[in-house]
Design a protein around this motif. Structure first.
Motif, mmCIF file in Angstrom:
data_model
loop_
_atom_site.group_PDB
_atom_site.id
_atom_site.type_symbol
_atom_site.label_atom_id
_atom_site.label_comp_id
_atom_site.label_asym_id
_atom_site.label_seq_id
_atom_site.Cartn_x
_atom_site.Cartn_y
_atom_site.Cartn_z
ATOM 1 N N PHE A 415 2.868 -16.566 8.451
ATOM 2 C CA PHE A 415 2.957 -17.113 6.877
ATOM 3 C C PHE A 415 3.927 -17.940 6.545
ATOM 4 O O PHE A 415 4.090 -18.082 5.439
ATOM 5 C CB PHE A 415 2.778 -15.908 6.313
ATOM 6 N N TYR A 416 4.819 -18.421 7.545
ATOM 7 C CA TYR A 416 5.990 -19.467 7.226
ATOM 8 C C TYR A 416 5.239 -20.751 7.200
ATOM 9 O O TYR A 416 5.413 -21.385 8.509
ATOM 10 C CB TYR A 416 7.321 -19.276 7.940
ATOM 11 N N PHE A 417 5.131 -21.239 6.341
ATOM 12 C CA PHE A 417 4.528 -22.740 6.252
ATOM 13 C C PHE A 417 5.585 -23.652 6.358
ATOM 14 O O PHE A 417 5.275 -24.945 6.075
ATOM 15 C CB PHE A 417 3.417 -22.793 5.153
ATOM 16 N N ASP A 418 6.813 -23.460 6.331
ATOM 17 C CA ASP A 418 7.881 -24.377 6.882
ATOM 18 C C ASP A 418 7.894 -24.591 8.396
ATOM 19 O O ASP A 418 8.678 -25.508 8.981
ATOM 20 C CB ASP A 418 9.142 -24.001 6.565
ATOM 21 N N MET A 419 7.206 -23.749 9.022
ATOM 22 C CA MET A 419 6.970 -23.968 10.567
ATOM 23 C C MET A 419 6.191 -25.057 10.820
ATOM 24 O O MET A 419 5.154 -25.354 10.123
ATOM 25 C CB MET A 419 6.361 -22.701 11.374
ATOM 26 N N ASN A 429 11.131 -24.230 13.686
ATOM 27 C CA ASN A 429 10.521 -23.798 15.046
ATOM 28 C C ASN A 429 10.754 -22.147 15.515
ATOM 29 O O ASN A 429 10.244 -21.787 16.147
ATOM 30 C CB ASN A 429 10.658 -24.783 16.164
ATOM 31 N N TRP A 430 11.671 -21.563 14.610
ATOM 32 C CA TRP A 430 12.105 -20.402 14.940
ATOM 33 C C TRP A 430 11.139 -19.131 15.098
ATOM 34 O O TRP A 430 11.026 -18.339 16.066
ATOM 35 C CB TRP A 430 13.151 -19.801 14.268
ATOM 36 N N ALA A 431 9.779 -19.548 14.377
ATOM 37 C CA ALA A 431 8.879 -18.708 14.394
ATOM 38 C C ALA A 431 7.515 -19.163 15.234
ATOM 39 O O ALA A 431 6.359 -18.518 14.947
ATOM 40 C CB ALA A 431 8.310 -18.124 12.946
ATOM 41 N N THR A 466 12.899 -24.900 2.295
ATOM 42 C CA THR A 466 12.918 -26.287 2.344
ATOM 43 C C THR A 466 13.962 -26.855 2.982
ATOM 44 O O THR A 466 14.668 -27.797 2.197
ATOM 45 C CB THR A 466 12.540 -26.485 0.562
ATOM 46 N N GLU A 467 14.503 -26.277 3.551
ATOM 47 C CA GLU A 467 15.608 -26.973 4.402
ATOM 48 C C GLU A 467 15.221 -28.378 4.746
ATOM 49 O O GLU A 467 16.144 -29.458 4.725
ATOM 50 C CB GLU A 467 16.134 -26.191 5.749
ATOM 51 N N LEU A 468 14.018 -28.563 5.237
ATOM 52 C CA LEU A 468 13.524 -29.816 5.702
ATOM 53 C C LEU A 468 12.904 -30.598 4.744
ATOM 54 O O LEU A 468 12.412 -31.857 5.252
ATOM 55 C CB LEU A 468 12.541 -29.711 7.041
HETATM 56 C C1 TNX Z 1 14.961 -17.277 7.376
HETATM 57 S S1 TNX Z 1 12.808 -15.765 5.622
HETATM 58 C C2 TNX Z 1 15.291 -17.150 6.274
HETATM 59 C C3 TNX Z 1 15.595 -18.151 5.322
HETATM 60 C C4 TNX Z 1 15.495 -19.587 5.986
HETATM 61 C C5 TNX Z 1 14.068 -19.336 6.892
HETATM 62 C C6 TNX Z 1 13.687 -20.768 7.666
HETATM 63 C C7 TNX Z 1 14.404 -15.305 4.954
HETATM 64 C C8 TNX Z 1 14.548 -14.017 4.349
HETATM 65 N N1 TNX Z 1 15.521 -15.859 5.517
HETATM 66 O O1 TNX Z 1 16.941 -18.307 4.529
HETATM 67 O O2 TNX Z 1 15.217 -20.537 5.112
HETATM 68 O O3 TNX Z 1 14.434 -18.368 7.789
HETATM 69 O O4 TNX Z 1 12.381 -20.510 8.162
#
Ligand code: TNX
Length: 670
Positions: A415-419, A429-431, A466-468
Motif C-alpha cells: 500500500f505504499y504508493f511512493d514505491m 525501493n525499500w518495500a 513525498t521525499e521524491l
Molecule cells: C517510512 S512509514 C516512514 C516514512 C518514510 C517512508 C518512505 C513511516 C511511519 N515512516 O518516514 O517517508 O518510510 O517510504
C-alpha cells in the motif's frame, strides 16, 4: 470496523455475488457493488433531465455535474436523497433506475454521496468533464451497496514536499470519486512544519522553510541551496476540512512525535535532550529529531499545539506518530535515563510509550482519541484506546490486531504508493516494487491475521510519502497522479468489497475497459503501463574509481570500479566543498556515448553532492566542464577524447553524515 448490520439478503448471497461480478463487468463499476440487478428497459438521459435533492450540500456538489433543481416537480427525473430508515449499514445506498427516472437513496450522507459516485459511473465518462449535457441511456437496474470497511484512506505527506493547497483539494476530490472516505494528512516531519499554530508563529516561520541563506533547516531532496517550503493557514485547513466533508472524506491530521521532529527542533532546540553531540560527520549540522521525554515544559508546548490542531480538525482521531524513533539520545540523557530507572522499564520503547501516553492525555482533554504508527506499541505500555497503523512489512499489522488494537492495514509492500511500479521507474525501493496487482492481491489470512485479529481491522490505507515528489515533479508535473493511479483503484476495491469476492481478472477488465476512460475524463494522468526502456545498451568499459572522501571500507570503491554495486557505496562523512569523485578509464569512451552521473542514492536524492561540476579529460591533467550537478546528477554526451571523468563538490554538507558514490551509467546507441 466491518459493517456490523447484516442484510436479510444474505440468503441470496450467492446469486448476488454472481450477478454483481457479471453486471460489474458490463457496467464497469469500480469499486464493484455488492449487488446489481439488471431489469427490463432503460432510462433515457437528455439535456432537459432535472436532478433534485433535498440536501443542500449534495445539491451544490451535484451542480458541478448536472443541472440541479432547487424544487421537486413532474420534470424531476433524478432524485437523490437520504433515508435513514433504509435497512443498510453505514454509508450504504441504493440506486434504482427505471424508465421514468432514477432514485439514489443513501442511508446517511455518506451513503447518498457514494450512491452519487455510482450514478456518475453509469454515465459516459464525459460526465466528469462537468455540466453534462449529453444524451445517453442507462439500463434499468437496482444496485444495493455498502462498504466492507468503515476506514478507507489515503495518506498524504505534505512535509517532505509541500503540496500546494489547490492540489490537495484535487487530491481529495479524486479520492472521493473512488469512495475513499479518509485523508490521513501527515503535516509535519523532519523536513517541514506545515500547519500554522497561532500561539507559536515561530513553528512555521522557522520550520516551514528549508535551504537558502542561514536557514536553520538545510536543503534536502531537491531545491538544493534555495529556500523551499510553505505551510497552510488555519483558514485554508478549515476550508480543506469542509471541502472534504462535502465529499464524505474525514481529514485526520498527523503530528509525528516524538521522532521525525527536526523541523520543530530547529525552532525550539530546547525540546531535545541536553546531550553532547559530535557533529563532525555532518559538517556541524545537528539532525537530532527526538523530543526529550523528561522535560515537563515540552508537554505545555504540545498542549498549545494540539489545542489548535483540535480546533481546526474535528476528527475523532488525531494521529500522533510514533514511528522510527532514534532512542540514542534518551539513553544518553541524564533525565530520560533516570525516568527509565524510576519507572522500572526494561526497554526504551516503554519510554516512547510513556511520552505518547502523555500526548494521549493531552488530546483526551480535547475529546480526541489517538492514532499511532505500529512501533508505538512495542513497549507494551501504550493505551489500548489507540488505533494502530501497521505500515511495516510482514505480520506487523496482524500482531497489532491480535493484541486487541483497532488496526489500519497500510503495509508498505502493498500500500505504499511512493514505491516504484517497476524496477526502472521512479520511486522508493525499500518495500520492493508495488504494482496495482500486488496491491490488489492483499489477503488478511496470508498476512498472518487470525479470525479474531480480522475483527480488529478497521480498514486499509494507501500511503503517499513525498521525499521524491519535489524532485520528480520537475520532469513530471503529474507525478502524484502517476504514483496514485491506478493503484488507488485497487485500494478502493480492497476497502469496499469483501475479500472472498475479489478477483483480479475481473477487476482488471473493469479497470482497463471502463475505468481508464473515466480517469482520463477526470483529467488524472494515471500510469498507463510500463514506460519504454531508454534506447541503446549499457557498456562497462574498464575503469578505476577514486575519491578524496574517506570510505567506510576502501574495498567498496573496487566494487564501483567493477560496476558491481548499482546500489552505491558509502563514504564515511558528509561532503565538503572541494571533494572529488573520479573515474579513470583504460580506453577512451566511445564518441556519442550518453553518460549518466549520479551522486547519492540512486532512487532517493540524499547523501549526494548538492552542487558541483562534472569535467572530462583526455590526459588527466587538462579538464573541460561538461555539466553541473542538479539534484546530485548530471548527463552528458561524449564529444572528443574522454579518458577521465571528475566530479567536484562545491557545497559543504548535504544534511547526512555520508555521501553515496555510484558507478556511472554509460549508454551507447546500437
Ligand atoms: C517510512 S512509514 C516512514 C516514512 C518514510 C517512508 C518512505 C513511516 C511511519 N515512516 O518516514 O517517508 O518510510 O517510504
Amino acid at each position: 470496523m466491518k459493517s456490523s448490520r447484516r442484510l436479510p439478503i444474505t440468503i441470496v448471497a450467492l446469486f448476488v455475488a454472481c450477478s454483481s461480478l457479471w453486471a460489474g463487468n458490463t457496467l464497469g463499476l469500480l469499486p464493484a457493488p455488492r449487488s446489481v440487478e439488471i431489469r427490463q428497459g432503460q432510462f433515457d438521459f437528455c439535456a432537459d433531465v432535472n436532478v433534485y435533492t433535498h440536501d443542500d450540500t449534495l445539491a451544490d456538489y451535484l451542480s458541478d455535474y448536472f443541472v440541479v433543481q432547487r424544487w421537486i416537480d413532474y420534470s424531476t427525473s433524478i432524485l437523490v436523497g437520504i433515508n435513514p430508515s433504509l435497512d443498510l449499514p453505514a454509508e450504504g445506498y441504493v440506486v434504482d433506475v427505471k424508465p421514468e427516472g432514477i432514485m439514489v437513496s443513501g442511508v446517511d450522507y455518506g451513503g447518498a454521496f457514494n450512491g452519487v459516485q455510482t450514478l456518475l459511473q453509469l454515465f459516459p465518462p464525459e460526465v466528469y468533464g462537468g455540466n453534462f449535457r449529453g444524451e445517453c441511456t442507462i439500463p434499468c437496474l437496482r444496485i444495493t451497496d455498502w462498504p466492507e470497511y468503515s476506514y478507507r484512506a489515503m495518506h498524504l505527506d505534505v512535509a517532505r514536499s509541500f503540496v500546494p493547497f489547490e492540489q490537495m483539494l484535487r487530491y481529495v476530490d479524486n479520492l472521493s470519486r473512488h469512495k475513499i472516505n479518509t485523508l490521513h494528512l501527515h503535516l509535519v516531519d523532519d523536513e517541514g512544519w506545515r500547519v500554522e499554530i497561532l500561539s507559536h508563529p515561530e513553528l512555521t516561520e522557522v520550520g516551514a522553510w528549508r535551504g537558502g541563506e542561514g536557514a536553520p533547516l538545510h536543503s534536502v531532496y531537491s531545491h538544493w541551496g534555495e529556500r523551499y517550503g510553505g505551510y497552510y493557514t488555519q483558514d485554508q485547513l478549515r476550508t480543506l476540512v469542509e471541502y472534504a466533508e462535502v465529499r464524505n472524506i474525514e481529514v485526520i491530521p498527523e503530528i509525528d512525535l516524538p521522532g521525525h521532529s527536526l523541523a520543530i527542533a530547529k525552532a525550539h532546540p530546547e525540546i531535545l535532550c541536553p546531550v553532547e553531540k559530535d557533529l563532525t560527520l555532518t559538517a556541524g549540522y545537528d539532525t537530532s529529531n527526538v523530543w526529550c521525554v523528561s522535560r515537563e515544559e515540552n508537554y505545555t508546548l504540545l498542549d498549545d499545539i494540539f489545542r489548535e490542531i483540535c480546533q481546526i480538525f474535528p476528527s475523532e482521531y488525531i494521529h500522533i506518530g510514533g514511528d522510527e524513533v532514534a532512542m540514542g539520545s534518551w539513553r544518553k540523557c541524564p533525565h530520560c535515563s533516570a525516568l527509565y530507572e524510576r519507572e522500572g522499564y526494561t526497554d526504551y520503547h516503554q519510554v516512547e510509550g510513556y511520552f505518547l501516553n502523555r500526548v494521549v492525555e493531552i488530546i483526551g482533554r480535547y475529546g480526541r482519541k489517538p492514532a499511532v504508527w505500529n512501533e508505538a506499541i512495542n513497549g507494551g505500555n501504550l493505551t489500548l484506546t489507540a488505533r494502530v497503523h501497521g505500515w511495516e512489512a510482514g505480520k506487523i499489522a496482524a500482531q497489532s490486531a491480535e493484541k486487541g488494537f483497532q488496526t489500519v492495514v497500510m503495509s508498505g509492500p502493498f500500500f505504499y504508493f511512493d514505491m516504484r511500479q517497476s524496477d526502472d521507474e521512479p520511486g522508493h525501493n525499500w518495500a520492493g516494487v508495488v504494482t496495482t496487482q500486488k496491491c490488489y492481491s492483499y489477503r488478511l489470512a496470508e498476512q498472518g491475521f487470525s479470525e479474531r485479529a480480522k475483527e480488529n481491522v478497521v480498514g486499509f490505507s494507501g500511503a503517499f510519502w513525498t521525499e521524491l515528489l519535489s524532485v520528480h515533479e520537475e520532469q513530471n508535473p503529474h507525478y502524484i497522479d502517476y504514483q496514485l493511479y491506478p493503484r488507488v483503484c485497487a485500494l478502493a476495491e480492497i476497502c469496499w468489497m469483501p475479500e472472498s469476492e475479489r478477483r483480479w481478472s475481473d477487476f482488471e477488465k473493469r479497470l482497463v475497459n471502463h475505468h481508464f476512460a473515466r480517469l482520463e475524463a477526470m483529467n488524472i494522468h494515471y500510469r498507463k503501463g510500463k514506460p519504454a526502456e531508454p534506447d541503446g545498451k549499457i557498456i562497462t568499459p574498464k575503469m578505476c574509481c577514486t575519491t578524496s572522501l574517506p570510505m567506510r571500507r576502501e574495498s567498496d570503491l573496487d566494487k564501483i570500479s567493477r560496476y558491481a554495486n548499482s546500489y552505491g557505496v558509502r563514504a564515511a562523512r558528509t561532503c565538503r566543498s572541494g571533494d572529488i569523485i573520479a573515474y579513470e578509464f583504460d580506453e577512451r569512451l566511445p564518441e556519442g556515448a550518453l553518460v549518466e552521473i549520479v551522486t547519492g542514492y540512486r532512487h532517493v536524492t540524499r547523501g549526494l553532492f548538492p552542487s558541483g561540476t562534472v569535467e572530462v579529460s583526455a590526459d588527466g591533467i587538462d579538464f573541460l566542464p561538461v555539466g553541473s550537478l542538479h539534484n546530485g546528477r548530471a548527463n552528458f554526451v561524449v564529444d572528443g577524447v574522454v579518458n577521465y571523468i571528475r566530479i567536484s563538490c562545491t557545497t559543504t554538507g548535504n544534511g547526512d553524515p555520508y555521501v553515496f558514490i555510484q558507478q556511472p551509467i554509460i549508454r551507447v546507441l546500437d
